[in-house]
Design a protein around this motif. Structure first.
Motif, short mmCIF file in Angstrom:
data_model
loop_
_atom_site.label_atom_id
_atom_site.label_comp_id
_atom_site.label_asym_id
_atom_site.label_seq_id
_atom_site.Cartn_x
_atom_site.Cartn_y
_atom_site.Cartn_z
N LEU A 196 0.84 -1.21 0.00
CA LEU A 196 0.00 0.00 0.00
C LEU A 196 0.87 1.25 0.00
O LEU A 196 1.96 1.27 0.56
CB LEU A 196 -0.91 0.01 1.23
N ARG A 197 0.36 2.30 -0.65
CA ARG A 197 1.03 3.60 -0.67
C ARG A 197 0.00 4.68 -0.37
O ARG A 197 -1.17 4.53 -0.74
CB ARG A 197 1.65 3.85 -2.04
N PRO A 198 0.42 5.76 0.26
CA PRO A 198 -0.53 6.84 0.55
C PRO A 198 -1.16 7.39 -0.73
O PRO A 198 -0.48 7.58 -1.74
CB PRO A 198 0.34 7.92 1.21
N ALA A 199 -2.46 7.62 -0.68
CA ALA A 199 -3.17 8.20 -1.82
C ALA A 199 -4.40 8.94 -1.31
O ALA A 199 -5.16 8.40 -0.51
CB ALA A 199 -3.60 7.12 -2.81
N VAL A 200 -4.56 10.16 -1.75
CA VAL A 200 -5.70 10.97 -1.31
C VAL A 200 -7.02 10.35 -1.75
O VAL A 200 -7.99 10.34 -1.01
CB VAL A 200 -5.58 12.41 -1.85
N HIS A 201 -7.06 9.82 -2.95
CA HIS A 201 -8.31 9.27 -3.48
C HIS A 201 -8.22 7.75 -3.67
O HIS A 201 -8.79 7.21 -4.60
CB HIS A 201 -8.66 9.94 -4.80
N GLY A 202 -7.52 7.07 -2.79
CA GLY A 202 -7.37 5.62 -2.90
C GLY A 202 -8.65 4.90 -2.47
O GLY A 202 -9.61 5.50 -1.98
N ASN A 203 -8.65 3.58 -2.65
CA ASN A 203 -9.83 2.81 -2.28
C ASN A 203 -9.62 2.00 -1.01
O ASN A 203 -10.41 1.13 -0.69
CB ASN A 203 -10.26 1.91 -3.44
N VAL A 204 -8.55 2.29 -0.25
CA VAL A 204 -8.30 1.64 1.02
C VAL A 204 -8.12 2.72 2.09
O VAL A 204 -7.31 3.63 1.92
CB VAL A 204 -7.03 0.75 0.97
N THR A 205 -8.88 2.60 3.17
CA THR A 205 -8.71 3.49 4.31
C THR A 205 -8.46 2.62 5.53
O THR A 205 -9.30 1.79 5.89
CB THR A 205 -9.97 4.35 4.56
N LEU A 206 -7.30 2.79 6.14
CA LEU A 206 -6.96 2.07 7.37
C LEU A 206 -6.80 3.10 8.48
O LEU A 206 -6.05 4.06 8.33
CB LEU A 206 -5.66 1.29 7.21
N ARG A 207 -7.47 2.86 9.57
CA ARG A 207 -7.34 3.73 10.74
C ARG A 207 -6.55 2.95 11.79
O ARG A 207 -7.05 1.97 12.34
CB ARG A 207 -8.72 4.12 11.26
N ALA A 208 -5.33 3.36 12.05
CA ALA A 208 -4.48 2.67 13.02
C ALA A 208 -4.87 3.10 14.42
O ALA A 208 -4.93 4.29 14.73
CB ALA A 208 -3.01 3.00 12.76
N VAL A 209 -5.14 2.13 15.27
CA VAL A 209 -5.58 2.37 16.64
C VAL A 209 -4.50 1.88 17.58
O VAL A 209 -4.06 0.74 17.48
CB VAL A 209 -6.90 1.63 16.91
#
Length: 93
Positions: A35-48
């Protein structure tokens, strides 16, 4: 992933991943999946970084769905989330 159907939102489409991950595993998952950072990507991970078991128990609640919606970049979704949070806070007051 939180259940935004609780807020009357249609939810996430099949090609989008949106959820929470234990902060201790984020680097391994990002590297393993390439995975790479992307403003409009289709993966959102919230690290807790706190008790992940507690997070897992909260993900199915209306509160988490409202919080997720309230930080959406879509103004309509954000508005629904903000309204839901106001309603939740009124009940708790």
């Amino acid at each position: 992933m939180s259940d935004q159907h609780q807020l009357g939102l249609s939810g996430i489409s099949g090609d989008i991943a949106d959820g929470y991950i234990d902060g201790n595993q984020i680097r391994e998952v990002v590297r393993g999946l390439g995975l790479r950072p992307a403003v409009h990507g289709n993966v959102t991970l919230r690290a807790v970084t706190f008790d992940f078991g507690r997070v897992q128990s909260l993900v199915t609640t209306r509160v988490v769905a409202a919080l997720d919606a309230a930080v959406s970049i879509d103004p309509r979704t954000r508005g629904v989330g903000e309204q839901a949070l106001e309603e939740i806070l009124e009940v708790l007051a």
